[in-house]
Design an enzyme around this catalytic site. Structure first.
Site, PDB file in Angstrom:
ATOM      1  N   ASP A   1       9.697 -60.121  79.426  1.00  0.00           N
ATOM      2  CA  ASP A   1       8.889 -59.558  78.420  1.00  0.00           C
ATOM      3  C   ASP A   1       7.315 -59.084  79.332  1.00  0.00           C
ATOM      4  O   ASP A   1       6.495 -58.462  78.506  1.00  0.00           O
ATOM      5  CB  ASP A   1       8.140 -60.320  77.196  1.00  0.00           C
ATOM      6  CG  ASP A   1       7.264 -61.565  77.765  1.00  0.00           C
ATOM      7  OD1 ASP A   1       7.654 -62.169  78.699  1.00  0.00           O
ATOM      8  OD2 ASP A   1       6.565 -62.088  76.976  1.00  0.00           O
TER       9      ASP A   1
ATOM     10  N   ASP B   1      13.880 -65.330  81.178  1.00  0.00           N
ATOM     11  CA  ASP B   1      12.393 -65.679  81.511  1.00  0.00           C
ATOM     12  C   ASP B   1      11.998 -66.751  80.587  1.00  0.00           C
ATOM     13  O   ASP B   1      12.562 -66.755  79.214  1.00  0.00           O
ATOM     14  CB  ASP B   1      11.356 -64.828  81.533  1.00  0.00           C
ATOM     15  CG  ASP B   1       9.929 -64.762  81.860  1.00  0.00           C
ATOM     16  OD1 ASP B   1      10.016 -65.607  82.650  1.00  0.00           O
ATOM     17  OD2 ASP B   1       9.038 -64.445  81.134  1.00  0.00           O
TER      18      ASP B   1
ATOM     19  N   ASP C   1       8.112 -59.682  85.272  1.00  0.00           N
ATOM     20  CA  ASP C   1       9.740 -59.542  85.123  1.00  0.00           C
ATOM     21  C   ASP C   1      10.156 -58.155  85.629  1.00  0.00           C
ATOM     22  O   ASP C   1      11.439 -58.066  85.850  1.00  0.00           O
ATOM     23  CB  ASP C   1      10.035 -60.002  83.590  1.00  0.00           C
ATOM     24  CG  ASP C   1       9.728 -61.281  83.175  1.00  0.00           C
ATOM     25  OD1 ASP C   1       9.736 -62.248  83.904  1.00  0.00           O
ATOM     26  OD2 ASP C   1       8.972 -61.427  81.898  1.00  0.00           O
TER      27      ASP C   1
ATOM     28  N   CYS D   1      33.055 -25.355  73.592  1.00  0.00           N
ATOM     29  CA  CYS D   1      31.710 -24.482  73.520  1.00  0.00           C
ATOM     30  C   CYS D   1      30.651 -25.404  74.270  1.00  0.00           C
ATOM     31  O   CYS D   1      29.848 -24.863  75.050  1.00  0.00           O
ATOM     32  CB  CYS D   1      31.455 -24.535  72.195  1.00  0.00           C
ATOM     33  SG  CYS D   1      32.708 -23.664  71.146  1.00  0.00           S
TER      34      CYS D   1
ATOM     35  N   CYS E   1      33.546 -26.300  69.094  1.00  0.00           N
ATOM     36  CA  CYS E   1      34.469 -27.230  69.772  1.00  0.00           C
ATOM     37  C   CYS E   1      33.854 -27.964  71.007  1.00  0.00           C
ATOM     38  O   CYS E   1      32.798 -27.478  71.524  1.00  0.00           O
ATOM     39  CB  CYS E   1      35.861 -26.759  70.075  1.00  0.00           C
ATOM     40  SG  CYS E   1      35.691 -25.261  71.501  1.00  0.00           S
TER      41      CYS E   1
END
Length: 745
Positions: free
Chosen positions: A633, A434, A637, A28, A25
């Site tokens: 990418d 970008d 950036d 726990c 549960c």
């Protein structure tokens, strides 16, 4: 078991995900988490109850997995620390599921006659004795784990869901057994002698049924990670000096030559060296169309060869492959916690003691203030409160929805790094894109190379030498163009990379510059009106212009074009329809930027920016109260990605961009961004629904079980129905989370 070493401050921390055994549960999970967090050397520990795992960050100079294992074992649980822990856990879970299934079926068989006697033949004298025996078998044979786990918790002064089940069924059984064996005890004080055998047996059986359904449902929530693992090939055919030989995937190492035949899975990442084919990469990119592959093209583990045989050189193996990294990220994300889960964990940690207090208070209230059959109502209230209370529904509400959401994202090529980013994405109202490699393909080509003087071509080798040292995609396109013209390079005497502007080199006492107009301005190099006019004409055609200058004189113009990605325009249009403001930032000139913006429908453009300028612009938007996503990418950036509220990297971009980003689009397709926002909305909505019903269930169920409404409406919940309601509460939460799998993003 997944392991990643990373640096935190001055200390090196090891981050590992361990499967956890024995949790039943949410309480726990809180106990395991608390013990690990208080272990010397542990910086952080997050337990995912739904995934039965814990993510631990620790200093391996102060502790180690064996010590962590002993710590968890000391409170009655266990963690698996072998190299194939995930496989072991899967095998153990399958075995436990089958054992639970058998116990549940047998418990149901023995409970049925108890239920029939208790409900329809309650005045049959031998019935009590039959029920006492059958119920004892149900509780102490098929339901013995509840009592064992409750005893383990009691030894360390803790309580969990098993404590509630053991107390509710145990109290009902003991009270009933006393009334069966010694009926005169209650008769002496004028009370009749009720028995609760059917309640005790039905409570245990219903909870076993609930656990069975819950385990089955929980296994479905992690189906995405199982599917990803299933993509990994088990064996590999290698070219061993001209001889084909099959080896285990575990024995593959970089630089081996691997043979792939039609219909086979590609086992590791590498580069084609002979042959060609079409590869189905939908398993990692979400794109259904097969991709043509020829010599020098990259292939990735987990993708499927559709036709043709080929050979490729292995480059990344095991966990270093793209598929391995995706699996690692998905595991980490499933182990992370959404901010709302922290509050739920606090509630779950004190839930069981509060329920026990309410149960005792209800019993005492009925004994002291009950006017008719106080024993009957007191025992009913005590057993029903203990039976109906369920912290599991609360504990499962967030992680199950998160696991399904993250899994669905992975299946669609959207890799989410942590739970918090998935929660933030739905709030985004501004996105910064970008240009190069994000909106455009990022594979620019030289369209025009204009030498402005007759003898200027002699400087071509200088330009090639400079651009070979550039990491910018535009520089690479110039290198490819000049090499195709058979230009050879020479070593520069000196070279300087001027961030965001270009390169400066020294060749035989000649200073050579290659870059944008800002570079020439920095070195006070004049540009004639005629040259400026030529550059503007090229820029109006959405071409980027690079200037070449030698000793203070402009000698060449290089025009480079980058095609807009298929789908960029549609993605930007969809984002705008969602009410998201779209901004394009680029280090390129304004003319080229505006040409791209016009083709894609972007209204807000910033050009000629340095990496720090992009980050500053993101910060400016945030100061205006906007929740900003940034997608890029490249290395340039990374500052803006780090500044943004939500950072999105292109999967085909630079590694540093993906390291910084919270979401990675494996296919580098901008159309995945609206999907990511939809995924966030659906996931958070499901979490809220789960939490609402889990809280309402307990807020209504516990008072009803305690008999709070009995004096007004005559309502008091029977322990049998309380047990059934408790069992169904967790199942309903998990089932609601599974609805996410059918959502179209």
């Amino acid at each position: 078991m997944t392991a990643i070493t990373h640096t935190s401050g001055t200390n090196k921390l090891l981050k590992q995900i361990f499967p956890v055994d024995g949790m039943t549960c949410a309480s726990c999970a809180v106990s395991v988490e608390s013990m690990l967090r208080n272990t010397p050397g542990v910086a952080k520990a997050d337990v995912n109850f739904a995934a039965s795992s814990v993510t631990v960050e620790y200093d391996n100079h102060k502790t180690n997995p064996d010590l962590l294992k002993k710590t968890v074992q000391s409170i009655g649980y266990d963690i698996l620390i072998t190299e194939k822990a995930s496989e072991e856990q899967a095998e153990q879970q399958e075995l436990k599921y089958e054992q639970l299934k058998k116990r549940t079926i047998w418990a149901g068989i023995f409970t049925f006659p108890v239920f029939v006697i208790g409900m329809f033949f309650m005045h049959w004298q031998p019935g009590n004795w039959i029920m006492m025996v059958l119920t004892g078998i149900v509780l102490f044979v098929f339901g013995k784990q509840f009592f064992i786990n409750a005893y383990k918790q009691a030894k360390i002064g803790a309580a969990n869901m098993d404590t509630l089940v053991a107390l509710s069924s145990g109290v009902a059984y003991i009270f009933s057994a006393i009334n069966t064996l010694f009926p005169h005890l209650l008769h002496r004080i004028g009370q009749h002698t009720p028995v609760y055998y059917e309640s005790a047996a039905v409570v245990v059986t219903f909870i076993l049924v609930g656990r069975l359904l819950e385990e089955r449902s929980k296994s479905k929530t992690s189906s995405a990670i199982k599917k990803l693992m299933g993509l990994q090939a088990k064996t590999v055919t290698i070219d061993d000096n001209g001889t084909e030989r099959e080896i285990s995937i575990d024995d593959v190492h970089p630089d081996q030559i691997i043979i792939v035949k039609p219909g086979e899975k590609i086992p590791v990442d590498g580069t084609l060296i002979s042959g060609s084919s079409f590869i189905n990469e939908s398993t990692i990119t979400g794109e259904s169309l097969p991709v043509a592959k020829t010599i020098d093209d990259k292939v990735f583990a987990g993708t499927i060869n559709q036709q043709g045989s080929f050979k490729f050189k292995a480059e990344k193996v095991g966990k270093e492959t793209l598929l391995g990294q995706i699996i690692r990220h998905v595991e980490e994300t499933m182990g992370s916690k959404a901010p709302v889960q922290k509050l739920v964990d606090k509630i779950s940690g004190i839930f069981v003691p509060i329920v026990m207090l309410i149960a005792i208070t209800s019993f005492a209230a009925w004994m002291f203030f009950g006017q008719k059959d106080p024993w009957y109502h007191a025992i009913t209230a005590l057993v029903a409160v203990l039976a109906i209370a369920c912290p599991c529904a609360l504990g499962l509400a967030t992680p199950t929805a998160l696991m399904v959401g993250v899994g669905k994202g992975a299946e669609n090529g959207i890799l989410v790094k942590d739970a918090e980013s998935l929660e933030i994405a739905r709030k985004v109202n501004a996105i910064v894109l970008d240009k190069t490699g994000t909106i455009t393909r990022g594979m620019p080509e030289v369209t025009d190379f204009i030498w402005l003087k007759k003898d200027a071509e002699q400087y071509a080798s200088f330009v090639l030498s400079l651009e070979q040292r550039s990491e910018h995609p535009l520089g690479k396109s110039i290198v490819e163009y000049l090499k195709a013209k058979d230009v050879s390079s020479i070593d520069p005497d000196d070279i300087e990379n001027i961030s965001g502007k270009g390169l400066k080199g020294l060749f035989n006492d000649k200073t050579v510059l290659a870059g944008n107009k800002a570079l020439l301005d920095q070195f006070s190099i004049a540009i004639t009106a005629e040259v400026l006019n030529q550059a503007q004409q090229l820029q109006q055609q959405a071409k980027t212009v690079s200037y070449i200058a030698v000793d203070k004189e402009v000698v060449a113009l290089v025009a480079i074009a980058d095609q807009i990605k298929e789908g960029s325009k549609a993605a930007i249009s969809e984002l705008q329809a969602l009410g998201v403001d779209v901004y394009m930032l680029t280090g390129d000139n304004m003319e080229t930027a505006q040409a791209v913006a016009k083709q894609t429908g972007i209204q807000h453009v910033k050009a000629g920016l340095l990496p720090t300028d992009k980050a500053a612009f993101v910060k400016q938007l945030q100061s205006e109260g906007k929740i900003v996503a940034m997608s890029g990418d490249g290395i340039n950036d990374s500052p803006a990605l780090a500044q943004a509220d939500l950072s999105i990297a292109m999967g085909k971009g630079a590694d540093i961009a993906m390291d910084v980003a919270k979401i990675t689009l494996i296919s580098s397709d901008l159309r995945q961004i609206p999907k990511a926002l939809h995924l966030s909305t659906f996931t958070v909505r499901t979490i809220r629904q789960n939490l609402f019903w889990a809280f309402i269930y307990n807020l209504v169920g516990i008072p009803l079980a305690a008999g709070l409404f009995y004096p007004i409406f005559g309502w008091q919940l029977d322990p049998m129905f309380a047990g059934a309601a408790m069992a169904l509460s967790s199942v309903s939460v998990v089932t609601n989370s599974l609805r996410l799998q059918r959502k179209r993003i």
